[in-house]
Write a protein that holds these residues in place. Structure first.
Motif, PDB file in Angstrom:
ATOM      1  N   ASN A 249       0.684   5.316  -5.414  1.00 21.05           N
ATOM      2  CA  ASN A 249       0.301   4.058  -4.764  1.00 21.05           C
ATOM      3  C   ASN A 249      -0.981   3.537  -5.414  1.00 21.05           C
ATOM      4  OD1 ASN A 249      -1.961   5.320  -3.450  1.00 21.05           O
ATOM      5  ND2 ASN A 249      -0.595   6.001  -1.817  1.00 21.05           N
ATOM      6  N   GLU A 250      -1.355   2.331  -5.070  1.00 17.85           N
ATOM      7  CA  GLU A 250      -2.536   1.721  -5.679  1.00 17.85           C
ATOM      8  C   GLU A 250      -3.817   2.445  -5.312  1.00 17.85           C
ATOM      9  OE1 GLU A 250      -4.856  -2.539  -6.281  1.00 17.85           O
ATOM     10  OE2 GLU A 250      -3.214  -2.436  -4.827  1.00 17.85           O
ATOM     11  N   ARG A 251      -3.960   2.848  -4.059  1.00 17.38           N
ATOM     12  CA  ARG A 251      -5.182   3.515  -3.622  1.00 17.38           C
ATOM     13  C   ARG A 251      -5.467   4.754  -4.466  1.00 17.38           C
ATOM     14  NH1 ARG A 251      -6.192   7.872  -0.744  1.00 17.38           N
ATOM     15  NH2 ARG A 251      -4.042   8.071  -0.043  1.00 17.38           N
TER      16      ARG A 251
ATOM     17  N   ARG B 253      -6.561   3.741  -8.007  1.00 11.57           N
ATOM     18  CA  ARG B 253      -7.944   3.246  -8.021  1.00 11.57           C
ATOM     19  C   ARG B 253      -8.938   4.386  -7.869  1.00 11.57           C
ATOM     20  NH1 ARG B 253      -7.198  -1.504 -10.531  1.00 11.57           N
ATOM     21  NH2 ARG B 253      -5.720  -2.806  -9.409  1.00 11.57           N
ATOM     22  N   GLU B 254      -8.599   5.398  -7.091  1.00 11.67           N
ATOM     23  CA  GLU B 254      -9.466   6.576  -6.979  1.00 11.67           C
ATOM     24  C   GLU B 254      -9.566   7.288  -8.323  1.00 11.67           C
ATOM     25  OE1 GLU B 254      -8.065   9.084  -3.805  1.00 11.67           O
ATOM     26  OE2 GLU B 254      -8.511   7.564  -2.274  1.00 11.67           O
TER      27      GLU B 254
ATOM     28  N   ALA C 261       0.822  -1.214   0.000  1.00 11.49           N
ATOM     29  CA  ALA C 261       0.000   0.000   0.000  1.00 11.49           C
ATOM     30  C   ALA C 261       0.854   1.262   0.000  1.00 11.49           C
ATOM     31  CB  ALA C 261      -0.946   0.001   1.193  1.00 11.49           C
TER      32      ALA C 261
END
Length: 130
Positions: free
Chosen positions: A72-74, A77-78, A12
């Motif tokens: 980052n991935e979060r 994705r947002e 993360a």
């Protein structure tokens, strides 16, 4: 780009890479490249985007690889849920015959000798000339 040290850092917290394979309709390669460049700032202007690359396959006509790096991935994705992303896909869709996506956390990065920069910020010609 800050990356993990290979010791199992929390994914993360690591940079996130998106790798797309896009096959465009034969004969639409030039239009695809122009369109991708024209709308690319819709991605690179996002504060979470670290950069992106468009690679034309040397082996498969009409095939492209798009690499995009994110904080980052979060955050990626947002961004995927934003109207800007949906518009980006809508613009490219008519040019696309097929596509696929792979993603992953960047756990390490080893820069090559040719990527070393001298004090002026240009790649070292010594490393290239070898």
């Amino acid at each position: 780009m800050a990356v993990g040290d290979g010791t199992g850092a929390d994914p993360a917290d690591l940079p996130f890479r998106v790798m797309l394979t896009m096959r465009v309709h034969p004969g639409m390669e030039d239009e695809f490249e122009r369109t991708w460049l024209r709308i690319g700032d819709g991605i690179t202007s996002n504060a979470a985007n670290l950069g992106q690359w468009l690679v034309r396959s040397a082996d498969e006509p009409s095939t492209y690889y798009i690499v995009s790096d994110w904080v980052n991935e979060r955050l990626f994705r947002e961004w995927e849920k934003t109207p800007g992303h949906l518009e980006h896909r809508k613009i490219l869709h008519p040019l696309r015959a097929s596509g696929s996506m792979l993603t992953g956390a960047v756990v390490a990065h080893l820069p090559g000798a040719a990527s070393a920069a001298d004090a002026t910020g240009e790649a070292s010609t010594e490393a290239v000339a070898g």
